[in-house]
Design a protein around this motif. Structure first.
Motif, PDB file in Angstrom:
ATOM      1  N   ALA A  14      50.003  46.701  22.074  1.00  0.00           N
ATOM      2  CA  ALA A  14      48.956  47.580  21.568  1.00  0.00           C
ATOM      3  C   ALA A  14      47.791  47.604  22.547  1.00  0.00           C
ATOM      4  CB  ALA A  14      48.492  47.109  20.197  1.00  0.00           C
ATOM      5  N   LYS A  86      49.118  52.398  19.922  1.00  0.00           N
ATOM      6  CA  LYS A  86      49.040  51.681  18.651  1.00  0.00           C
ATOM      7  C   LYS A  86      50.444  51.427  18.131  1.00  0.00           C
ATOM      8  CE  LYS A  86      44.867  54.347  17.492  1.00  0.00           C
ATOM      9  NZ  LYS A  86      44.257  55.257  16.486  1.00  0.00           N
ATOM     10  N   SER A 123      52.247  44.712  18.136  1.00  0.00           N
ATOM     11  CA  SER A 123      50.867  44.398  17.727  1.00  0.00           C
ATOM     12  C   SER A 123      50.440  43.035  18.254  1.00  0.00           C
ATOM     13  CB  SER A 123      50.764  44.433  16.207  1.00  0.00           C
ATOM     14  OG  SER A 123      51.695  43.548  15.640  1.00  0.00           O
TER      15      SER A 123
END
Length: 123
Positions: A14, A86, A123
């Motif tokens: 990310a 993202k 993430s």
């Protein structure tokens, strides 16, 4: 028959960046071009489109300010520069063209599609 070959997908953290490429056969300078994506368990969705000479474009709200679509007609190639990625950008990304030069947000505008390239954002 137009053939499209994509490259550039991969795994990124990310906040990272990737640049997708899609090289087309035929008279690329006449084509309307677009990128779509399909995330896991989701329907295919519009990402961006760009007119034959690059003077008109549209972006999905979810990618505005982060993704930039471009094209090089001399190389028969279109690009999608993706920044500030993202986890929700995780998807298979498809390039698409309309040989008559139309660009819209609708998938059925485009007659030819690439094979897809996987983009995974951790993430």
């Amino acid at each position: 028959q137009v053939q499209l070959v994509e490259s550039g997908g991969g795994l990124v953290q990310a906040g990272g960046s990737l640049n997708l490429s899609c090289t087309a056969s035929g008279r690329f300078s006449n084509y309307g071009t677009a990128w779509f994506r399909q995330g896991p368990g989701k329907e295919r969705e519009f990402v961006a489109c760009l007119s034959r000479n690059g003077d008109r474009w549209l972006y999905a709200d979810s990618v505005k300010g982060r993704f930039t679509m471009s094209r090089d007609n001399a190389k028969n190639t279109m690009y999608l520069q993706m920044n500030s990625l993202k986890p929700e950008d995780t998807a298979i990304y498809y390039c698409a063209v309309d040989p008559e030069g139309w660009i819209t947000m609708r998938a059925n505008t485009y007659d030819y599609w690439g094979q897809g390239t996987q983009v995974t954002v951790s993430s």
